[in-house]
Design a protein around this motif. Structure first.
Motif, short mmCIF file in Angstrom:
data_model
loop_
_atom_site.label_atom_id
_atom_site.label_comp_id
_atom_site.label_asym_id
_atom_site.label_seq_id
_atom_site.Cartn_x
_atom_site.Cartn_y
_atom_site.Cartn_z
N TYR A 124 0.89 -1.18 -0.01
CA TYR A 124 -0.02 0.15 0.13
C TYR A 124 0.91 1.37 -0.04
N PHE A 125 1.99 1.53 0.74
CA PHE A 125 2.73 2.59 0.79
C PHE A 125 3.59 2.56 -0.12
N PHE A 126 4.37 1.60 -0.53
CA PHE A 126 5.16 1.83 -1.87
C PHE A 126 4.80 1.28 -3.02
N GLY A 127 3.71 0.73 -3.40
CA GLY A 127 3.22 0.16 -4.36
C GLY A 127 2.68 0.83 -5.48
N SER A 128 1.30 0.49 -5.54
CA SER A 128 0.55 1.35 -6.63
C SER A 128 -0.17 2.66 -5.97
N SER A 129 -0.06 2.86 -4.75
CA SER A 129 -0.55 4.17 -4.22
C SER A 129 0.46 5.25 -4.56
#
Length: 85
Positions: free
Chosen positions: A41-46
């Motif tokens: 969530y923090f380092f991926g698609s967001s």
């Protein structure tokens, strides 16, 4: 808080002989799966979405700052970027 629980359980598993304790192993597996989701969530698609939104906002400001832009384009950009800095 979730990450702290993950590392506490991981430390317990690594420092004690718990091969017979299935509950701790299942808990470690569950926490590991959750940790992967949190990191995603923090380092991926967001992060990619934020980057795209920033690029769109920059482009929008360039279009609005042009001399005599089309009013419909300006209105669409204002609606799309409402609340974004």
């Amino acid at each position: 808080m979730f990450t702290v629980a993950f590392f506490v359980v991981l430390a317990i598993v690594l420092t004690h002989d718990i091969k017979e304790n299935q509950i701790l192993l299942v808990l470690l597996g569950t926490l590991t799966a959750g940790e992967v989701q949190i990191l995603g969530y923090f380092f991926g698609s967001s992060a990619g979405s934020k980057s795209s939104a920033d690029r769109f906002a920059t482009l929008a400001h360039q279009v609005v700052d042009k001399p005599n832009p089309s009013p419909s384009v300006v209105d669409a950009i204002k609606v799309a970027t409402r609340g974004k800095k």
